[in-house]
Motif scaffolding. Structure first.
Motif, PDB file in Angstrom:
ATOM      1  N   LYS A   1      -1.585  -9.851   6.003  1.00  0.00           N
ATOM      2  CA  LYS A   1      -0.936 -11.166   5.930  1.00  0.00           C
ATOM      3  C   LYS A   1      -0.162 -11.296   4.624  1.00  0.00           C
ATOM      4  O   LYS A   1       0.932 -11.891   4.578  1.00  0.00           O
ATOM      5  CB  LYS A   1      -1.969 -12.281   6.032  1.00  0.00           C
ATOM      6  CG  LYS A   1      -1.385 -13.608   6.495  1.00  0.00           C
ATOM      7  CD  LYS A   1      -0.846 -13.502   7.927  1.00  0.00           C
ATOM      8  CE  LYS A   1      -0.292 -14.818   8.429  1.00  0.00           C
ATOM      9  NZ  LYS A   1       0.308 -14.680   9.781  1.00  0.00           N
ATOM     10  N   ALA A   2      -0.697 -10.698   3.551  1.00  0.00           N
ATOM     11  CA  ALA A   2       0.013 -10.718   2.274  1.00  0.00           C
ATOM     12  C   ALA A   2       1.349  -9.997   2.380  1.00  0.00           C
ATOM     13  O   ALA A   2       2.360 -10.435   1.810  1.00  0.00           O
ATOM     14  CB  ALA A   2      -0.851 -10.079   1.181  1.00  0.00           C
ATOM     15  N   VAL A   3       1.374  -8.895   3.128  1.00  0.00           N
ATOM     16  CA  VAL A   3       2.627  -8.159   3.337  1.00  0.00           C
ATOM     17  C   VAL A   3       3.626  -9.030   4.098  1.00  0.00           C
ATOM     18  O   VAL A   3       4.822  -9.061   3.771  1.00  0.00           O
ATOM     19  CB  VAL A   3       2.357  -6.838   4.093  1.00  0.00           C
ATOM     20  CG1 VAL A   3       3.666  -6.207   4.572  1.00  0.00           C
ATOM     21  CG2 VAL A   3       1.597  -5.863   3.206  1.00  0.00           C
ATOM     22  N   GLU A   4       3.158  -9.742   5.115  1.00  0.00           N
ATOM     23  CA  GLU A   4       4.048 -10.626   5.875  1.00  0.00           C
ATOM     24  C   GLU A   4       4.675 -11.678   4.961  1.00  0.00           C
ATOM     25  O   GLU A   4       5.898 -11.891   4.987  1.00  0.00           O
ATOM     26  CB  GLU A   4       3.254 -11.316   6.987  1.00  0.00           C
ATOM     27  CG  GLU A   4       4.078 -12.308   7.792  1.00  0.00           C
ATOM     28  CD  GLU A   4       3.254 -13.094   8.787  1.00  0.00           C
ATOM     29  OE1 GLU A   4       3.746 -14.144   9.267  1.00  0.00           O
ATOM     30  OE2 GLU A   4       2.117 -12.680   9.082  1.00  0.00           O
ATOM     31  N   TYR A   5       3.856 -12.330   4.137  1.00  0.00           N
ATOM     32  CA  TYR A   5       4.384 -13.362   3.248  1.00  0.00           C
ATOM     33  C   TYR A   5       5.314 -12.775   2.198  1.00  0.00           C
ATOM     34  O   TYR A   5       6.318 -13.394   1.822  1.00  0.00           O
ATOM     35  CB  TYR A   5       3.234 -14.107   2.570  1.00  0.00           C
ATOM     36  CG  TYR A   5       2.429 -14.982   3.512  1.00  0.00           C
ATOM     37  CD1 TYR A   5       2.928 -15.348   4.759  1.00  0.00           C
ATOM     38  CD2 TYR A   5       1.176 -15.447   3.141  1.00  0.00           C
ATOM     39  CE1 TYR A   5       2.189 -16.150   5.616  1.00  0.00           C
ATOM     40  CE2 TYR A   5       0.422 -16.250   3.996  1.00  0.00           C
ATOM     41  CZ  TYR A   5       0.941 -16.594   5.230  1.00  0.00           C
ATOM     42  OH  TYR A   5       0.211 -17.395   6.072  1.00  0.00           O
TER      43      TYR A   5
ATOM     44  N   ARG B   1       3.363  -0.469   5.102  1.00  0.00           N
ATOM     45  CA  ARG B   1       3.273  -1.707   5.882  1.00  0.00           C
ATOM     46  C   ARG B   1       4.572  -2.504   5.826  1.00  0.00           C
ATOM     47  O   ARG B   1       5.047  -3.027   6.847  1.00  0.00           O
ATOM     48  CB  ARG B   1       2.117  -2.564   5.357  1.00  0.00           C
ATOM     49  CG  ARG B   1       0.731  -2.049   5.712  1.00  0.00           C
ATOM     50  CD  ARG B   1      -0.314  -2.718   4.850  1.00  0.00           C
ATOM     51  NE  ARG B   1      -1.668  -2.532   5.354  1.00  0.00           N
ATOM     52  CZ  ARG B   1      -2.759  -2.733   4.622  1.00  0.00           C
ATOM     53  NH1 ARG B   1      -2.646  -3.144   3.358  1.00  0.00           N
ATOM     54  NH2 ARG B   1      -3.955  -2.548   5.147  1.00  0.00           N
ATOM     55  N   VAL B   2       5.145  -2.589   4.636  1.00  0.00           N
ATOM     56  CA  VAL B   2       6.428  -3.280   4.494  1.00  0.00           C
ATOM     57  C   VAL B   2       7.491  -2.576   5.334  1.00  0.00           C
ATOM     58  O   VAL B   2       8.302  -3.222   6.014  1.00  0.00           O
ATOM     59  CB  VAL B   2       6.850  -3.350   3.015  1.00  0.00           C
ATOM     60  CG1 VAL B   2       8.262  -3.938   2.888  1.00  0.00           C
ATOM     61  CG2 VAL B   2       5.861  -4.186   2.201  1.00  0.00           C
ATOM     62  N   GLU B   3       7.474  -1.254   5.314  1.00  0.00           N
ATOM     63  CA  GLU B   3       8.451  -0.490   6.089  1.00  0.00           C
ATOM     64  C   GLU B   3       8.314  -0.777   7.591  1.00  0.00           C
ATOM     65  O   GLU B   3       9.319  -0.974   8.290  1.00  0.00           O
ATOM     66  CB  GLU B   3       8.275   1.005   5.824  1.00  0.00           C
ATOM     67  CG  GLU B   3       9.262   1.875   6.596  1.00  0.00           C
ATOM     68  CD  GLU B   3       9.104   3.349   6.284  1.00  0.00           C
ATOM     69  OE1 GLU B   3       9.941   4.142   6.772  1.00  0.00           O
ATOM     70  OE2 GLU B   3       8.156   3.722   5.568  1.00  0.00           O
TER      71      GLU B   3
END
Length: 481
Positions: free
Chosen positions: A106-110, A48-50
């Motif tokens: 949403k946690a990945v976005e933050y 997801r981060v990628e």
């Protein structure tokens, strides 16, 4: 006597380090550990981060959003290093953020926004990264991130872990087939003595079947989509109406090495997953057939198992060497195939534009491949511990001369067509001679001598034995080359 229920005992759920609930993360962890890098929860978050990182880079590199600055190479590398260095600390940090957001994407976005905010400390003071902070998750729905992440994860697991193991296994079966291509063996159809074959040819059949499934798996597509909350690019057009969002989406998905899906609801439809899992399950079932056949060959004495020093076969019968590798493989292939079937049947359905059944379902992709990988490993180990008892095979063939009845009646049919007299009812005559009777070499040769066949045919049949009656079996193994 049984332990009293009131007696205190250790609560295993509280033991540290954590005790695994399932065997893949416990007993069998060393074998399946390579899949953790692709199909674990941590791997999902890293993917997801990628995706989020590559989306920011894609938007800025192509000038999609007016006013967004282009990122310098070192700034792009800084973002990609967030993915490359994703480890235990980052897993813990994401978990801490998610406890507040109660939403994994949403946690990945933050999480990524934190890294961008910290970038001046890692880069030059004039970095433009903070200016692109709001391009993280820009115009995306969670499923834009998730579908691409799962496609990357599954592709990596299949290409980098599962397929190399499956190919190595199939190559080993093919090598055994070549080694034993000319070793004659009594065939059993319906469990009864039948036209002889060779051990190598029978192994070649299984290798050929496995390779065919591997070719199907190698050609499977991995689809991805990026088109917003209901697949309409609504937010994209509202924010930047002049961009060619279909082209932006397609080039981004293809940049990730995936096949672009232009028509979806909120979710990518998962049909490609169903197709892939069906193919892997079919490979599993062919391998299951190999495991049961080899188990039967061991039971018959075709194969003997090479004892491992210090190993125990039976806890009470010292003489036994149990075919545990093949039995273990059978069970794990059945579990894997059941999971893959469930994934394939469940993932293709989503109510209207979106429901969340796929969220928990896809978290079981890892166990499905894990049980298959474990089975592959067991079969490979089992095959390496086998030795062929050629003397037993020869004895079994010599005890079943009646299997030549097929050859004799076929020769009589050919002679009848050629006009040789006395060849009436060949099948029925051989049926009367052989069915329910155990013949010797002498019995068969006397019968052949009395048929009145042409001399060359008589000699050919007299010189034939069950061990030589294998047709083109040995040559057929060459189809594996």
């Amino acid at each position: 006597m049984p332990l009293d229920a009131s007696s205190p005992r250790v609560r295993l759920a509280d033991v540290s380090p954590t005790i695994a609930l399932g065997p893949l993360d416990g007993r069998y962890r060393p074998t399946v550990a390579p899949l953790v890098d692709h199909l674990s929860e941590a791997a999902l978050n890293r993917a997801r981060v990628e995706v989020e990182v590559e989306w920011v880079i894609h938007l800025t590199s192509h000038g999609v959003v007016p006013g967004a600055p282009a990122l310098a190479p070192d700034e792009q590398q800084y973002l990609r290093d967030v993915v490359a260095t994703f480890g235990a600390d980052e897993v813990a940090e994401l978990a801490e953020i998610e406890r507040t957001t109660v939403h994994d994407v949403k946690a990945v976005e933050y999480f990524l926004k934190r890294r961008i905010a910290a970038s001046p400390d890692a880069l030059r003071a004039d970095t433009v990264l903070p200016r692109v902070n709001e391009l993280v998750h820009f115009a995306l729905t969670s499923e834009d991130v998730n579908n691409l992440s799962y496609a990357l994860m599954v592709r990596g697991a299949v290409h980098d872990v599962w397929t190399p193991a499956a190919v190595a296994l199939t190559d080993e079966v093919a090598a055994l087939a070549a080694e034993h291509a000319a070793v004659p063996m009594l065939a059993l159809t319906h469990g009864q003595p039948a036209t002889p074959t060779t051990l190598g040819k029978e192994l070649a059949v299984l290798a050929h079947r496995l390779r065919r499934q591997l070719r199907r798996i190698a050609s499977d597509e991995y689809l991805g989509k990026l088109n917003g909350a209901t697949g309409t690019y609504g937010a994209h057009l509202a924010a930047v109406p002049d961009a060619d969002w279909q082209a932006v989406s397609r080039t981004f998905v293809e940049h990730l090495g995936l096949t672009w899906n232009p028509l979806t609801t909120q979710i990518e439809s998962h049909d490609w997953q169903a197709e892939l899992y069906a193919d892997v399950a079919r490979f599993n079932r062919v391998l299951h057939n190999l495991a049961t056949d080899v188990w039967t060959y061991i039971s018959r004495g075709v194969f003997t198992q090479i004892p491992v020093a210090g190993a125990t076969g039976s806890s009470t019968m010292p003489h036994k060497v149990n075919p545990i590798r093949f039995e273990n493989a059978e069970a794990n292939l059945e579990i894997s195939s059941a999971l893959l079937d469930a994934l394939a049947s469940t993932l293709v359905t989503s109510r209207l534009q979106r429901d969340l059944t796929d969220s928990t379902t896809q978290r079981n992709i890892g166990p499905a491949f894990g049980h298959s990988l474990l089975a592959i490993d067991n079969v490979r180990r089992g095959l390496r511990a086998l030795s062929v008892d050629t003397a037993m095979l020869a004895r079994e063939l010599d005890g079943n001369w009646e299997v030549l009845g097929e050859a004799v009646q076929s020769a009589m049919r050919a002679a009848s067509v050629a006009g040789v007299a006395g060849m009436d009812n060949p099948y029925e005559r051989l049926k009367e001679l052989t069915r329910g009777h155990r013949l010797t070499a002498q019995d068969m040769r006397e019968f052949v001598d009395g048929l009145g066949l042409p001399q060359d045919v008589t000699e050919r049949l007299r010189n034939m034995s069950p061990a030589s009656y294998t047709g083109l079996a040995a040559a057929l193994v060459a189809h594996l080359a």
